[in-house]
Design a protein around this motif. Structure first.
Motif, PDB file in Angstrom:
ATOM      1  N   ASN A  29       0.821  -1.212   0.000  1.00 34.20           N
ATOM      2  CA  ASN A  29       0.000   0.000   0.000  1.00 34.20           C
ATOM      3  C   ASN A  29       0.858   1.266   0.000  1.00 34.20           C
ATOM      4  O   ASN A  29       0.563   2.238   0.684  1.00 34.20           O
ATOM      5  CB  ASN A  29      -0.981  -0.007   1.176  1.00 34.20           C
ATOM      6  N   LEU A  53      -2.764  -6.068   8.543  1.00 37.94           N
ATOM      7  CA  LEU A  53      -3.705  -5.651   7.502  1.00 37.94           C
ATOM      8  C   LEU A  53      -4.709  -6.786   7.334  1.00 37.94           C
ATOM      9  O   LEU A  53      -4.486  -7.734   6.591  1.00 37.94           O
ATOM     10  CB  LEU A  53      -2.967  -5.359   6.193  1.00 37.94           C
ATOM     11  N   GLY A  55      -7.853  -6.681   6.223  1.00 37.43           N
ATOM     12  CA  GLY A  55      -8.883  -6.573   5.193  1.00 37.43           C
ATOM     13  C   GLY A  55      -8.864  -7.768   4.257  1.00 37.43           C
ATOM     14  O   GLY A  55      -9.909  -8.258   3.835  1.00 37.43           O
ATOM     15  N   THR A  56      -7.688  -8.249   3.943  1.00 35.47           N
ATOM     16  CA  THR A  56      -7.547  -9.427   3.098  1.00 35.47           C
ATOM     17  C   THR A  56      -7.940 -10.641   3.928  1.00 35.47           C
ATOM     18  O   THR A  56      -7.382 -10.878   4.989  1.00 35.47           O
ATOM     19  CB  THR A  56      -6.095  -9.554   2.595  1.00 35.47           C
ATOM     20  N   THR A  94      -3.583  -3.912  -1.074  1.00 38.26           N
ATOM     21  CA  THR A  94      -4.721  -4.574  -0.441  1.00 38.26           C
ATOM     22  C   THR A  94      -5.916  -3.633  -0.494  1.00 38.26           C
ATOM     23  O   THR A  94      -5.792  -2.479  -0.918  1.00 38.26           O
ATOM     24  CB  THR A  94      -4.410  -4.917   1.030  1.00 38.26           C
ATOM     25  N   GLU A  96      -7.166  -2.054   1.826  1.00 35.56           N
ATOM     26  CA  GLU A  96      -6.873  -0.862   2.632  1.00 35.56           C
ATOM     27  C   GLU A  96      -6.111   0.195   1.836  1.00 35.56           C
ATOM     28  O   GLU A  96      -6.164   1.381   2.165  1.00 35.56           O
ATOM     29  CB  GLU A  96      -6.032  -1.227   3.875  1.00 35.56           C
ATOM     30  N   GLN A 108     -14.966   0.836  -4.512  1.00 35.53           N
ATOM     31  CA  GLN A 108     -15.495   0.764  -3.158  1.00 35.53           C
ATOM     32  C   GLN A 108     -16.817   1.532  -3.073  1.00 35.53           C
ATOM     33  O   GLN A 108     -17.779   1.057  -2.472  1.00 35.53           O
ATOM     34  CB  GLN A 108     -14.478   1.321  -2.163  1.00 35.53           C
ATOM     35  N   PRO A 124     -13.604  -7.508   0.326  1.00 35.49           N
ATOM     36  CA  PRO A 124     -12.275  -6.990  -0.004  1.00 35.49           C
ATOM     37  C   PRO A 124     -11.647  -7.695  -1.209  1.00 35.49           C
ATOM     38  O   PRO A 124     -11.079  -7.046  -2.091  1.00 35.49           O
ATOM     39  CB  PRO A 124     -11.463  -7.229   1.266  1.00 35.49           C
TER      40      PRO A 124
END
Length: 197
Positions: A29, A53, A55-56, A94, A96, A108, A124
């Motif tokens: 990121n 992280l 989100g994944t 990712t 994020e 998104q 995600p």
């Protein structure tokens, strides 16, 4: 992706610390991270357990559900199947990393606008995969349903059939597929600038 493909630095790859660990650098990121990892650590586990992280998502852990989809050097990939040491020097994005500060990525926003989720566990991975789909279609990569008469290398129109085919590696156990297709179509219709993080 072959071992080391897409490497962005001038190193000779990860530096072995001992028989089980190596030092490597990954840009996640937009931020470089120097890590010492067990050779068996997947990109998925590195993201969740070493960089926090989350989100994944870890779904099947066999590359069959797409919940762990991330972008590696701009190409979508199932992070549960990738060994981190084989991706030294790569750029990983990712879910994020898609937003620009407080401003959501157009995909998104489209997922929210279309209510293209239910439990949200797969979302995600769906969104990261959709970013890859838009880039692949814009770059002229055909899918199984792209007409053979389509000009080679020309951008591919993202019809509902194209979107369904290209997103078929991402499962949604809640069955939000119709809304996901609509969200991807909305983002595709928004035009250039939607394909990158």
């Amino acid at each position: 992706m072959p071992s080391g493909a897409g490497r962005r630095d001038d190193t000779d790859g990860p530096r072995r610390v001992n028989g089980r660990h190596s030092e490597l650098t990954l840009t996640v990121n937009g931020t470089p991270h120097a890590l010492t990892l067990d050779h068996r650590t997947t990109v998925l586990d590195m993201l969740r357990e070493h960089l926090d992280l989350t989100g994944t998502k870890k779904g099947c852990d066999h590359g069959q559900c797409g919940a762990c989809t991330v972008l590696v050097d701009g190409r979508r990939a199932n992070s549960c199947l990738l060994l981190a040491v084989a991706h030294d020097g790569c750029r990983i994005t990712t879910v994020e990393g898609l937003a620009d500060g407080e401003r959501l990525h157009p995909l998104q926003e489209a997922f929210l606008d279309r209510d293209a989720l239910q439990c949200g566990y797969c979302t995600p991975g769906q969104i990261c995969s959709a970013v890859g789909v838009l880039a692949e279609a814009a770059d002229g990569f055909p899918s199984h349903v792209t007409p053979e008469t389509a000009p080679a290398g020309a951008p591919v129109a993202l019809t509902a059939d194209e979107i369904r085919e290209r997103m078929s590696g991402n499962l949604c156990r809640c069955g939000a597929y119709p809304r996901i297709v609509e969200a991807v179509a909305d983002a595709a219709a928004a035009g250039p600038g939607v394909t990158g993080p």
